[in-house]
Design an enzyme around this catalytic site. Structure first.
Site, short mmCIF file in Angstrom:
data_model
loop_
_atom_site.label_atom_id
_atom_site.label_comp_id
_atom_site.label_asym_id
_atom_site.label_seq_id
_atom_site.Cartn_x
_atom_site.Cartn_y
_atom_site.Cartn_z
N GLY A 165 0.38 -7.14 -8.94
CA GLY A 165 -0.56 -8.10 -8.35
C GLY A 165 -1.90 -7.41 -8.19
O GLY A 165 -2.16 -6.38 -8.81
N ARG A 189 -6.92 -20.10 11.25
CA ARG A 189 -5.70 -20.74 10.77
C ARG A 189 -4.68 -21.02 11.85
O ARG A 189 -4.09 -22.09 11.89
CB ARG A 189 -5.05 -19.84 9.73
C1 LIG Z 1 -1.13 -20.24 -2.60
C2 LIG Z 1 -1.83 -19.04 -2.05
C3 LIG Z 1 -3.21 -19.01 -1.93
C4 LIG Z 1 -3.87 -17.89 -1.45
N1 LIG Z 1 -5.23 -17.91 -1.36
C5 LIG Z 1 -5.88 -16.81 -0.92
C6 LIG Z 1 -7.30 -16.77 -0.88
O1 LIG Z 1 -7.97 -17.73 -1.24
N2 LIG Z 1 -7.90 -15.64 -0.46
C7 LIG Z 1 -7.18 -14.55 -0.09
O2 LIG Z 1 -7.79 -13.53 0.25
N3 LIG Z 1 -5.84 -14.55 -0.13
C8 LIG Z 1 -5.16 -15.65 -0.53
N4 LIG Z 1 -3.79 -15.64 -0.57
C9 LIG Z 1 -3.04 -14.42 -0.25
C10 LIG Z 1 -3.09 -13.46 -1.42
O3 LIG Z 1 -3.02 -14.16 -2.62
C11 LIG Z 1 -1.96 -12.46 -1.41
O4 LIG Z 1 -1.79 -11.92 -0.15
C12 LIG Z 1 -2.25 -11.30 -2.35
O5 LIG Z 1 -2.60 -11.80 -3.60
C13 LIG Z 1 -1.08 -10.36 -2.46
O6 LIG Z 1 -1.35 -9.41 -3.46
P1 LIG Z 1 -0.37 -8.20 -3.70
O7 LIG Z 1 -0.93 -7.44 -4.84
O8 LIG Z 1 -0.15 -7.47 -2.44
O9 LIG Z 1 1.03 -8.85 -4.09
P2 LIG Z 1 1.52 -9.96 -5.25
O10 LIG Z 1 0.35 -10.52 -5.91
O11 LIG Z 1 2.45 -10.79 -4.51
O12 LIG Z 1 2.21 -9.04 -6.27
C14 LIG Z 1 3.49 -8.53 -6.10
C15 LIG Z 1 3.89 -7.82 -7.35
O13 LIG Z 1 5.06 -7.08 -7.10
C16 LIG Z 1 6.07 -7.39 -8.02
N5 LIG Z 1 7.33 -7.24 -7.32
C17 LIG Z 1 7.69 -7.78 -6.14
N6 LIG Z 1 8.91 -7.36 -5.79
C18 LIG Z 1 9.32 -6.53 -6.76
C19 LIG Z 1 10.51 -5.80 -6.98
N7 LIG Z 1 11.50 -5.80 -6.11
N8 LIG Z 1 10.59 -5.08 -8.13
C20 LIG Z 1 9.58 -5.05 -9.03
N9 LIG Z 1 8.45 -5.72 -8.85
C21 LIG Z 1 8.32 -6.45 -7.74
C22 LIG Z 1 5.75 -8.77 -8.49
O14 LIG Z 1 6.31 -8.97 -9.77
C23 LIG Z 1 4.24 -8.73 -8.52
O15 LIG Z 1 3.79 -8.13 -9.71
C24 LIG Z 1 -3.12 -16.77 -1.05
C25 LIG Z 1 -1.74 -16.79 -1.14
C26 LIG Z 1 -1.09 -17.94 -1.60
C27 LIG Z 1 0.39 -17.98 -1.59
#
Ligand SMILES: Cc1cc2nc3c(=O)[nH]c(=O)nc-3n(C[C@H](O)[C@H](O)[C@H](O)COP(=O)(O)OP(=O)(O)OC[C@H]3O[C@@H](n4cnc5c(N)ncnc54)[C@H](O)[C@@H]3O)c2cc1C
Ligand code: FES
Lengths: 639, 254
Positions: free
Chosen positions: A42, A330
């Site tokens: 992500g 929120r």
């Molecule tokens: C609908 C929606 C709208 C949003 N809008 C906003 C916004 O406008 N502004 C804002 O700031 N935030 C927003 N958020 C929140 C934000 O999108 C997320 O908090 C953020 O993108 C998380 O990023 P991340 O890289 O931590 O995790 P993620 O993007 O969730 O990535 C997780 C990664 O880990 C991998 N993974 C997970 N578990 C495992 C495992 N066990 N083994 C191997 N791989 C695994 C997945 O495949 C993925 O690649 C929104 C969230 C949602 C749900």
């Protein structure tokens, strides 16, 4: 256990530059001796993998989806904050920091939140350099908007697809490193175990989701960028594969889980329509910039919205919170929606929805302006609900959206397990008890692009002699693989008569009812009993058809649910022990005479970090006191 | 409040890339029309699971039309009958009682079937790896506003950048070409000043990789544009061709 936050000394505004100036470096020739394992692609994982690859480390990156570009970050709509102050409206690093810490209800570390605000501006620069088509004004400069609870316009956006564009930017940098060979990408892999050697994180076991095979991957450090656990509520705005598995594996190995009860319930989601419902769709809260929230003043009013005259509409947010109106944070928006619906003012078929009305905005700015701002969101709503929001107000209800809790990390994003780092939504660090809108994207990218490249170095420098020493033939991998396989065989052998989804849905109901926006002691105790009963039911009555060595979604779901069933109890326990209202959550026993949330700083100004003690055993609480040297703790008031 | 319909599914079942595969007929009763197509498949799978049968494998994740993970042919059309929509956004109210619905995986030489409706789209990642980026290392970027970009240009770039990489364009194309996908990324980056320095090399390398992955040529059938859930325009392919020709004539990267 002593929780060492490793916050550098010195004035708040100088901590990060001091840290960067004084930390140990890994010299360029030595970087290639280290292999870093990055779980997740992500915003946090892709940004980290790309940046670390660029620096010369060998990176192995893993994701569940068939491509790193599909991580859940892609779904973020609204925008990303940055303290650029382009609109000249009074923003600054300090103000973004202050808003973050205040918005989080003073339950995060000052230094971590300050650093986030400090690096925020560079994220936008990086994004533009990558070719992200952010929205622009007529003069060609970047456009900004104000977003949930902020009184300045500091949010950058790319239509309603900001997360997509930011992720694709990070993915493009990641792809470039994959092409150079510095990053090896493993798609359709799920982390099943954290492998430790001599007390340090040295690798992972993954399951190949196509063949069911287990694979061992050794490395000098492990970065978990695996996102949040919002799907514990079953119905949430998260993608189907969002899970708590990687974090729970680390938890079982000794990493502490911090503030698990801090979850965010988003005020503007499309309401539930039936038992088959598999997810709740978020409507970006940017809609609250122009939409007005209301319900009928009269309870149980079943008239169509257009038939309800202005005088009989209750714009409850504007009335209760005149200075913030529809832009209250929120939690305030969500809680008020629940309260008016509980009181019988709710609309829609279930009575659990409120209106979000654009009639005034359309009258004021014209339909085309509204369409340009929100067109794709309106289309999405029309398609799902079969109702046209240009003509009738939208219906909205709160849903689980984001998890502020996560694995405990220090200032370097390192957990209490040496060599295990946690980035993005998966850690607990900066948002306290509540996250500001548009700050999750900022945090994921800050952690990945601008924090971890610096903070991983001291650890690597300290284990320099061990670089690349632990390999996949180390007995720890064989042992871990055996345990993983035993676990799966056990799941498959239960052979009862309930599918993972049916149990998960039941767990979700318990969590929403008792461990959601408003909670009390009796309810939380009841929840713990119910979660335990469900866990029993799971291990006695689960049915997983098909075989293990195959592409089998039920195996994935069952395995993820087993982890949720353990984390859920810890969430309830965390909520039970936190006898204060704070952030997103109203503890019903802790309210002011006017019914507003009451924080108790004398007792609860700490991080609750939970140690795993065994299956069916109560986890053990550790506290990291939060020290505030730069801000005064005020009770939030949005009146 | 919602109605129910009875339908008959003809679903493609295939154990793996080496299996021949076949259609299986599954009658489905009392489908609530408020359900999404994937929720309908969920309920079918719940039933199959309770009967101890192998569930229908299909890809999906966000269920809101943005991750690009879902997709199959519904009655021969990629993502189903509605324009500008992914499969996960399709709702059962678009079908009628008594309908027979054929569901098949993307069919293209470059996409091997993994199982049932799931295919391997990793060649699309390979095309991006060949040049779908701007070489900007983390850290050295100038202030974001130091480079004003006219709003119309940014908007056009955004139109192209909206691609979700689902592969519907490939599935719809009689030549199984991925030119719409490739051109969307080339266009986005070629339109923006930041992307110009590498424009020539990018176009050439991405097209070469496209061909090497086994995708066919574009012969202007426009089927891709018709099914694209994000309405990516084939004018992007024209722009790609221009970039490619410019690059081929004027550059030493051939
Ligand atoms: C609908 C929606 C709208 C949003 N809008 C906003 C916004 O406008 N502004 C804002 O700031 N935030 C927003 N958020 C929140 C934000 O999108 C997320 O908090 C953020 O993108 C998380 O990023 P991340 O890289 O931590 O995790 P993620 O993007 O969730 O990535 C997780 C990664 O880990 C991998 N993974 C997970 N578990 C495992 C495992 N066990 N083994 C191997 N791989 C695994 C997945 O495949 C993925 O690649 C929104 C969230 C949602 C749900
Ligand atoms: S599941 Fe993400 S686009 Fe359909």
């Amino acid at each position: 256990m002593q929780l060492e936050s490793k916050v550098p000394s010195g004035p708040l505004t100088e901590k990060w530059s001091k840290y960067r100036g004084e930390q140990k470096l890994v010299n360029p020739a030595n970087k290639r001796k280290f292999t870093l394992i990055c779980v997740g692609s992500g915003l946090a994982g892709a940004a980290a993998s790309a940046s670390l690859g660029e620096l010369g480390y060998n990176v192995k990156c893993f994701c569940i989806q068939d491509s790193p570009r599909r991580a859940h970050s892609i779904a973020a709509q609204g925008g990303i904050n940055a303290a650029k102050n382009y609109p000249n409206d009074g923003d600054s690093i300090w103000r973004l920091f202050y808003d973050t810490i205040k918005g989080g209800d003073f339950r995060s570390r000052e230094a971590d939140s300050y650093r986030l605000a400090e690096v925020s501006a560079a994220i936008i620069d990086q994004g533009v350099a990558q070719g992200i088509p952010f929205a622009r004004d007529y003069g060609g400069l970047l456009a900004n908007r104000s977003f949930g609870g902020a009184q300045v316009s500091r949010t950058f956006y790319a239509r309603g697809q900001t997360g997509q564009q930011l992720l694709l930017g990070a993915y493009s940098s990641l792809s470039r490193q994959i092409a150079t060979g510095k990053v090896q990408m493993y798609n359709r892999r799920e982390m099943m175990e954290l492998v430790m050697v001599n007390g340090k994180a040295k690798g992972i076991i993954v399951r190949n989701l196509i063949t069911g095979e287990y694979e061992s991957h050794a490395g000098d450090a492990v970065l978990l960028c695996t996102g949040g656990y919002g799907n514990v509520f079953y119905l949430s705005t998260n993608a189907e594969s969002c899970n708590c598995g990687a974090a729970v594996k680390a938890w079982r190995k000794g990493a502490l889980f911090a503030n698990p009860c801090f979850t965010q319930i988003h005020p503007t989601c499309i309401p539930n329509s039936g038992d088959y419902q598999s997810k709740l769709t978020l409507m970006s809260e940017s809609l609250r910039n122009d939409g007005r929230v209301w319900v009928p003043r009269k309870k149980g009013d079943k008239r169509a919205p257009n038939e309800i005259p202005e005088s009989e509409r209750w714009y409850y947010l504007e009335e209760k919170y005149p200075s913030f109106g529809n832009l209250v944070p929120r939690d305030v928006a969500s809680r008020n929606a629940k309260q008016v619906c509980d009181a019988g003012h709710g609309v829609g078929p279930t009575g659990y929805a409120v209106y979000l009305d654009f009639a005034d905005a359309i009258k004021r700015d014209g339909r085309d302006v509204v369409e340009r701002k929100y067109g794709n969101l309106f289309d999405m709503y029309l398609n799902i609900v079969d109702d046209n929001p240009y003509e009738t107000p939208m219906m909205m209800y709160p849903a689980s959206h984001y998890t502020m809790g996560g694995l405990w990390v220090d200032y370097e994003l390192q957990s209490n397990i040496p060599g295990l780092f946690v980035l993005g939504e998966a850690n607990f660090s900066v948002h306290g008890a509540n996250r500001l809108g548009a700050s999750a994207l900022m945090q994921g990218l800050a952690d990945g692009y601008f924090v971890i490249p610096y903070t991983v170095a001291p650890y690597l420098a300290s284990i320099y002699g061990e670089a690349g020493q632990v390999k996949e033939d180390n007995p720890a991998f064989k042992e871990a693989t055996q345990q993983v396989d035993d676990g799966f065989k056990k799941l498959m052998s239960i052979n009862g008569n309930r599918t993972p989804d049916s149990i998960h849905r039941e767990l979700g109901k318990v969590m929403v009812d008792k461990v959601g926006m408003a909670r009390n002691e009796a309810g939380l105790k009841e929840a713990i009993d119910k979660i335990r009963a469900l866990r029993d039911e799971f291990w006695k009555n689960l049915k997983v058809p098909g075989i293990l060595d195959d592409f089998n979604k039920n195996v994935e779901k069952a395995h993820r649910l087993a982890d949720y069933l353990e984390l859920a109890e810890c969430m309830a326990l965390d909520a039970l022990t936190r006898q204060e209202s704070c952030g997103c959550h109203l503890r019903e026993e802790s309210q002011s005479p006017e019914g507003e949330a009451l924080r108790k700083d004398d007792q609860f100004a700490h991080v609750s970090a939970w140690e795993y003690t065994g299956f069916n055993k109560e986890p053990k609480l550790h506290k990291e006191p939060l020290v505030f040297e730069n801000v005064e703790l005020t009770q939030r008031s949005y009146k | 409040m919602s109605d129910t319909i009875n339908i008959t599914l003809k679903v493609w079942r295939q154990k793996g890339a080496d299996d021949k595969g076949h259609f299986e007929t599954i009658p489905v009763k009392d489908v609530e029309t408020h359900m999404s197509f994937l929720e309908m498949l969920d309920t079918v799978n719940e039933q199959l699971a309770l009967e101890g049968k192998d569930i229908i494998a299909f890809d999906n994740d966000c269920r809101e039309g943005i991750c690009g993970m879902c997709g199959c042919l519904v009655n021969g059309i990629a993502h189903g009958p509605l324009k500008a929509m992914t499969l996960c956004q399709l709702h059962m109210r678009k079908f009628s009682d008594g309908d027979t619905i054929a569901v098949e995986p993307w069919r293209a030489k470059a996409f091997k079937v993994v199982k049932d409706l799931v295919v391997d789209r990793s060649p699309l990642d390979k095309i991006i790896q060949a040049g779908g980026y701007i070489s900007a290392n983390t850290g050295g970027a100038p202030d974001a506003n130091s480079l004003p970009i006219p709003m119309e240009v940014a908007e056009k770039a955004m139109d192209a950048a909206a691609c979700i990489g689902c592969g519907a364009c490939v599935a719809a194309c009689p030549n199984a070409s991925a030119m719409l996908f490739t051109s969307a990324k080339v266009s986005q980056l070629a339109l923006l000043p930041q992307g110009r320095p590498e424009a020539a090399k990018r176009a050439i390398n991405m097209i070469r990789t496209h061909d090497a992955c086994g995708f066919g040529n574009c012969t202007n059938e426009r089927e891709c544009e018709a099914v694209c859930p994000k309405e990516i325009k084939i004018t992007n392919i024209a722009r790609l061709n221009r970039e490619f020709i410019k690059a081929s004539i004027g550059s030493d990267v051939m």
